[in-house]
Design a protein around this motif. Structure first.
Motif, PDB file in Angstrom:
ATOM      1  N   LEU A   5       0.822  -1.209   0.000  1.00  0.00           N
ATOM      2  CA  LEU A   5       0.000   0.000   0.000  1.00  0.00           C
ATOM      3  C   LEU A   5       0.860   1.264   0.000  1.00  0.00           C
ATOM      4  O   LEU A   5       0.547   2.235  -0.693  1.00  0.00           O
ATOM      5  N   ALA A   6       1.937   1.238   0.764  1.00  0.00           N
ATOM      6  CA  ALA A   6       2.830   2.398   0.810  1.00  0.00           C
ATOM      7  C   ALA A   6       3.476   2.625  -0.553  1.00  0.00           C
ATOM      8  O   ALA A   6       3.585   3.762  -1.021  1.00  0.00           O
ATOM      9  N   ARG A   7       3.894   1.535  -1.186  1.00  0.00           N
ATOM     10  CA  ARG A   7       4.510   1.649  -2.510  1.00  0.00           C
ATOM     11  C   ARG A   7       3.515   2.186  -3.527  1.00  0.00           C
ATOM     12  O   ARG A   7       3.841   3.048  -4.345  1.00  0.00           O
ATOM     13  N   ARG A   8       2.291   1.712  -3.466  1.00  0.00           N
ATOM     14  CA  ARG A   8       1.251   2.195  -4.384  1.00  0.00           C
ATOM     15  C   ARG A   8       0.934   3.669  -4.143  1.00  0.00           C
ATOM     16  O   ARG A   8       0.697   4.418  -5.085  1.00  0.00           O
ATOM     17  N   LEU A   9       0.932   4.074  -2.902  1.00  0.00           N
ATOM     18  CA  LEU A   9       0.672   5.472  -2.575  1.00  0.00           C
ATOM     19  C   LEU A   9       1.781   6.370  -3.122  1.00  0.00           C
ATOM     20  O   LEU A   9       1.509   7.421  -3.708  1.00  0.00           O
ATOM     21  N   VAL A  10       3.016   5.949  -2.962  1.00  0.00           N
ATOM     22  CA  VAL A  10       4.143   6.717  -3.496  1.00  0.00           C
ATOM     23  C   VAL A  10       4.063   6.778  -5.016  1.00  0.00           C
ATOM     24  O   VAL A  10       4.285   7.835  -5.617  1.00  0.00           O
ATOM     25  N   GLN A  11       3.721   5.681  -5.645  1.00  0.00           N
ATOM     26  CA  GLN A  11       3.585   5.668  -7.099  1.00  0.00           C
ATOM     27  C   GLN A  11       2.475   6.611  -7.554  1.00  0.00           C
ATOM     28  O   GLN A  11       2.633   7.330  -8.546  1.00  0.00           O
ATOM     29  N   ILE A  15       2.936   9.822 -10.003  1.00  0.00           N
ATOM     30  CA  ILE A  15       2.175   9.933 -11.252  1.00  0.00           C
ATOM     31  C   ILE A  15       1.418  11.255 -11.291  1.00  0.00           C
ATOM     32  O   ILE A  15       1.404  11.946 -12.318  1.00  0.00           O
ATOM     33  N   LEU A  16       0.805  11.628 -10.188  1.00  0.00           N
ATOM     34  CA  LEU A  16       0.081  12.901 -10.149  1.00  0.00           C
ATOM     35  C   LEU A  16       1.021  14.085 -10.346  1.00  0.00           C
ATOM     36  O   LEU A  16       0.681  15.048 -11.042  1.00  0.00           O
ATOM     37  N   LEU A  17       2.204  14.033  -9.752  1.00  0.00           N
ATOM     38  CA  LEU A  17       3.184  15.102  -9.968  1.00  0.00           C
ATOM     39  C   LEU A  17       3.645  15.139 -11.422  1.00  0.00           C
ATOM     40  O   LEU A  17       3.836  16.212 -11.993  1.00  0.00           O
ATOM     41  N   GLY A  18       3.812  13.976 -12.016  1.00  0.00           N
ATOM     42  CA  GLY A  18       4.202  13.916 -13.423  1.00  0.00           C
ATOM     43  C   GLY A  18       3.141  14.498 -14.335  1.00  0.00           C
ATOM     44  O   GLY A  18       3.448  15.260 -15.262  1.00  0.00           O
TER      45      GLY A  18
END
Length: 75
Positions: A5-11, A15-18
């Protein structure tokens, strides 16, 4: 599970910043100057400079992007 879940949140954040960066750069590289469009054809250079300052277009690109992201977060 927590690591997943933490990895997905960071991803998701990356993605949103990109997407925000791509959108910002697309708007930044438009051929028209927003200050000139707002001021109109009969505007003086002083009026255009004042509008550019009011919109924050006279700031460095990084600061403009940070303001853009901040405004996205505020809604």
């Amino acid at each position: 599970m927590a690591f997943f879940l933490a990895r997905r949140l960071v991803q998701a954040v990356l993605i949103l910043l990109g997407v925000a960066a791509i959108t910002f750069l697309l708007l930044y590289f438009l051929p028209a100057d927003p200050a000139v469009l707002i001021a109109g054809r009969s505007a003086t250079p002083h009026m255009v400079a004042a509008i550019r300052h009011e919109l924050g277009l006279d700031q460095p690109l990084v600061m403009q992007f940070l303001h853009y992201v901040g405004n996205l977060l505020h809604g």
